[in-house]
Each structure stands twice: as C-alpha cells, then as structure tokens.
Design a protein around this motif. Structure first.
Motif, PDB file in Angstrom:
ATOM      1  N   LEU A  12       7.636  -1.527   5.554  1.00 54.10           N
ATOM      2  CA  LEU A  12       8.496  -0.477   5.015  1.00 54.10           C
ATOM      3  C   LEU A  12       9.507   0.018   6.048  1.00 54.10           C
ATOM      4  O   LEU A  12      10.676   0.238   5.730  1.00 54.10           O
ATOM      5  N   ASP A  13       9.065   0.195   7.277  1.00 48.14           N
ATOM      6  CA  ASP A  13       9.996   0.636   8.325  1.00 48.14           C
ATOM      7  C   ASP A  13      11.064  -0.420   8.597  1.00 48.14           C
ATOM      8  O   ASP A  13      12.266  -0.114   8.563  1.00 48.14           O
ATOM      9  N   THR A  20       0.836  -1.201   0.000  1.00 48.34           N
ATOM     10  CA  THR A  20       0.000   0.000   0.000  1.00 48.34           C
ATOM     11  C   THR A  20       0.867   1.246   0.000  1.00 48.34           C
ATOM     12  O   THR A  20       0.522   2.259  -0.603  1.00 48.34           O
ATOM     13  N   GLY A  21       1.991   1.170   0.703  1.00 47.38           N
ATOM     14  CA  GLY A  21       2.876   2.340   0.782  1.00 47.38           C
ATOM     15  C   GLY A  21       2.594   3.219   1.974  1.00 47.38           C
ATOM     16  O   GLY A  21       2.781   4.433   1.914  1.00 47.38           O
ATOM     17  N   ILE A  22       2.161   2.612   3.092  1.00 53.20           N
ATOM     18  CA  ILE A  22       1.882   3.384   4.305  1.00 53.20           C
ATOM     19  C   ILE A  22       3.162   3.504   5.123  1.00 53.20           C
ATOM     20  O   ILE A  22       3.697   2.504   5.611  1.00 53.20           O
ATOM     21  N   PHE A  23       3.655   4.721   5.264  1.00 55.35           N
ATOM     22  CA  PHE A  23       4.820   4.980   6.099  1.00 55.35           C
ATOM     23  C   PHE A  23       4.357   5.493   7.456  1.00 55.35           C
ATOM     24  O   PHE A  23       3.508   6.391   7.539  1.00 55.35           O
ATOM     25  N   VAL A  24       4.915   4.925   8.518  1.00 55.10           N
ATOM     26  CA  VAL A  24       4.539   5.320   9.871  1.00 55.10           C
ATOM     27  C   VAL A  24       5.427   6.475  10.337  1.00 55.10           C
ATOM     28  O   VAL A  24       6.483   6.750   9.765  1.00 55.10           O
ATOM     29  N   ARG A  25       4.972   7.134  11.388  1.00 56.24           N
ATOM     30  CA  ARG A  25       5.653   8.327  11.877  1.00 56.24           C
ATOM     31  C   ARG A  25       7.127   8.059  12.167  1.00 56.24           C
ATOM     32  O   ARG A  25       8.001   8.878  11.846  1.00 56.24           O
ATOM     33  N   ARG A  26       7.416   6.927  12.757  1.00 60.07           N
ATOM     34  CA  ARG A  26       8.801   6.631  13.134  1.00 60.07           C
ATOM     35  C   ARG A  26       9.706   6.600  11.904  1.00 60.07           C
ATOM     36  O   ARG A  26      10.842   7.084  11.940  1.00 60.07           O
ATOM     37  N   THR A  27       9.216   6.051  10.809  1.00 63.55           N
ATOM     38  CA  THR A  27      10.004   6.027   9.580  1.00 63.55           C
ATOM     39  C   THR A  27      10.189   7.426   9.033  1.00 63.55           C
ATOM     40  O   THR A  27      11.276   7.801   8.584  1.00 63.55           O
ATOM     41  N   LEU A  28       9.118   8.200   9.051  1.00 67.97           N
ATOM     42  CA  LEU A  28       9.171   9.557   8.518  1.00 67.97           C
ATOM     43  C   LEU A  28      10.150  10.419   9.306  1.00 67.97           C
ATOM     44  O   LEU A  28      10.799  11.312   8.760  1.00 67.97           O
TER      45      LEU A  28
END
Length: 376
Positions: A278-279, A44-52
C-alpha cells in the motif's frame, strides 16, 4: 470515446494515479473488470506509520493504532514481543477506502467504468470486454501482480510471487487488544508468515507463502492456521475470504514505454521483505503521474526514463537479500532458531528496524523529476 489516459485497474494504485492525472488537466478513464469495488479485494489493508504520516487517509476508515508485534516460532511458545512508542500500523476498511478513492477521483474529473475487462491495445485503440473501444494516448497498467497490460505492452512482468489467503470476519468490540500476531512456520507459510490482526471491528487471519513449497493448498493451510491462530477473536458474523498473488521480486526494471507504464503490484511495487504494497503503490503513483503528464505534454519519450525501476531496485538490495534468506527458511527447526535469535539484543534491533523502520520502500522523489507548470 477518446481520452488522454486509460487506467486499467481500480485498486488504490489505479485510482490514486488517475486522480493525480486528472488534477493535471488530463482526461482519464479508469476501467476494471469487477462490477463492484468491494469484490475481489486482495489486501489485508495494513497501513504503516510512514504512509499514515505522508498521505491524507480518511481516519474514520482506519482501525485503532497498533504498537505491539508478537513474533511466534512454529511451536507458538514464548513469542518475541516488540513494542513501539508510536502507532506503527492501522488496518483499513478497504471497501470504504476504495470508495473514498473513487469519490476523490471522480471529483477530480476521472470517469470510472466497472465491468469492463481489458482485452488489448492496437494502434492507440483499446479493446474492452463489456464496453465500447476507447482511443487512448497512453495506458496505465494497474491491473495487479499478473498484469495483462504489462504483457501486452512488452514491459517486464512479475515472476517471483507468493500466494496469500485470508479470512475476514466481524468480532465483538472490546474483545482484543491492538496487536499484530505473526507466526513464522514454514509448514503453513513457507517463505513468509501467518498473521492475525484486527481493525477493532473485523479480524484478519491469513497465511502466505511460495506456492511450490506448500504441502497442501493455501486454502487448506489457512483453515488449519485459523483453527488456533494466536490472538484471534471468535467471529460474530459472516466470514469473508480474500486471496491472491503477491509480487516479492522487487520493482520491475522496465516499467514504461511510449504506449504506457505500470503502477502498483503490476510494477512489482511491493516491499520484497515484508510484502507490503500500500505504501509503495501510493509513492510510485506520484512519480507515475508526473512522468505521464510530462511525456504527454512534450511528446519527448526520454521523459519516460525517469520512471526507472532499476534505480529503485538499487536502493534496497539489502531487503532483496533478506527476502532470499527468508525464502530459504523451510525447516521448522530453523524457524524456531530464527525466532530465538530475535530474542537477543541484536536480533530485536534488526526485527524492530524491519517492522518499525522507515525504509520498507524507498522514496521515489530521489529521481529529481517534476512536471513544469502549464503556462497561462
């Protein structure tokens, strides 16, 4: 062709690892059986806050921040709304993210060859379909949940898999408020959930679950869910289908040998509870690059012990236990009760900790391993 490292798979894990290795002055070739990085996307491509917060991602390829998560029972009535005071998720334009990662890798000196399928390795020579053989000192398997490289090198393979499917389509701007809609309904997503989220330009509507428990094929269940998925905006353009296996058994134990190692989904580097990959793929790529570089510089096979899946697994036993509990949630009545429990203060706290917390995937720098600088 001769290279220090051959990376098999041009997803985010493969491209990120390749760039890091090239920045350490190793010659790197990436191969992928796809002819275009925009085809065969399985996330889906959902990046979580920690990755950002921890990684430099191109902001223009990320959708608006999402702070609200709505958890729906099978009845779809009275969802639990959790609201963070920070942006917790952003949905990426994954074709754009892959092209960006490709550009960064090539700028670092990585060579990339698409349309080349990994066939196997023998005596330091890798055979490829669609390209000439490559002599490689080391192989990095970034070739997905059902990794061919893992089997070829005698490393561990993923055995606990969900199967997911998703519809992605453009939406009219301004028709939705940023929110992550999650439906716990074992009739459509046994052991996982259905979801609706958008990036401001495209809606993502998906389901995932254990294939053996699905009463119909995943594609049929997705179409059924998409017909009335909560929060979904009407499509204003062509609909794309995505899908594929998702490893949820945790990081594999045996990830490396003198011939190569595994990263990303091939390594089981996915949060076993949330199924986010992703993370962890970015975090493990950092360690993989350090260990690979150290091993190739010294020839000391003991360096590979630092790439230890067992040590990472030990850091989220609780998540694995919750995954087993989630997998057993097969009755709509139980799912209804589970969402009801999330309406209590304790339930809301636990749900917020899972969805908004920083512990989805453990840090890998706890190994204490880093590469010594090259002498001038």
């Amino acid at each position: 062709m001769k290279v220090d490292v051959l990376v098999v798979g041009a997803g985010l894990a493969g491209l990120h690892t390749a760039r890091l290795l090239a920045e350490r002055d190793l010659s790197v070739l990436v191969v992928d059986r796809r002819r275009s990085l925009s085809s065969g996307i399985r996330t889906t491509g959902i990046f979580v806050r920690r990755t950002l917060e921890d990684f430099d991602l191109p902001g223009h390829l990320l959708g608006p921040g999402v702070r609200d998560v709505l958890l729906y029972p099978p009845s779809r009535r009275d969802p639990v709304r959790l609201t963070s005071d920070r942006d917790e998720y952003r949905v990426a334009d994954m074709p754009g993210i892959y092209e960006h990662a490709r550009g960064e890798a090539e700028s670092a000196g990585v060579r990339i060859r698409l349309g080349a399928r990994y066939l196997g390795r023998s005596g330091g020579v890798v055979l490829l379909e669609g390209a000439e053989p490559v002599a490689a000192r080391f192989v990095v398997g970034a070739d997905g949940a059902r990794s061919t490289v893992a089997r070829d090198l005698g490393l561990d393979v993923n055995r606990r898999l969900l199967v997911g499917a998703e519809l992605v389509h453009p939406i009219a701007s301004g028709t939705t408020a940023p929110a992550f809609h999650c439906v716990l309904d074992p009739r459509i997503a046994p052991g996982y959930l259905g979801w609706v989220i958008d990036d401001g330009h495209h809606a993502h509507v998906g389901v995932a679950g254990y294939p053996g428990a699905m009463r119909a094929g995943v594609r049929h269940l997705l179409d059924e869910f998409a017909a009335d998925g909560p929060g979904r905006a009407a499509p204003v353009g062509p609909v794309e289908r995505r899908g594929g296996p998702i490893p949820v058994g945790g990081v594999l134990r045996r990830l490396a040998c003198p011939a190569g190692l595994l990263v990303g989904d091939a390594a089981g580097a996915v949060s076993p509870l949330t199924a986010g990959g992703l993370d962890p793929c970015l975090r493990m790529s950092e360690l993989a690059a350090d260990v690979t570089t150290g091993y190739l510089r010294t020839g000391d096979a003991s360096v590979l012990r630092h790439y230890d899946g067992g040590a990472l697994r030990a850091r989220f036993r609780g998540r694995l236990a919750l995954r087993r509990a989630f997998a057993g949630l097969r009755s709509p009545a139980f799912a209804e009760a589970a969402v009801g429990a999330m309406r209590t203060p304790a339930g809301r706290w636990l749900a917020a900790r899972v969805l908004f917390g920083d512990g989805s995937f453990p840090d890998v720098d706890a190994h204490g391993y880093s590469v010594a600088p090259v002498a001038d």
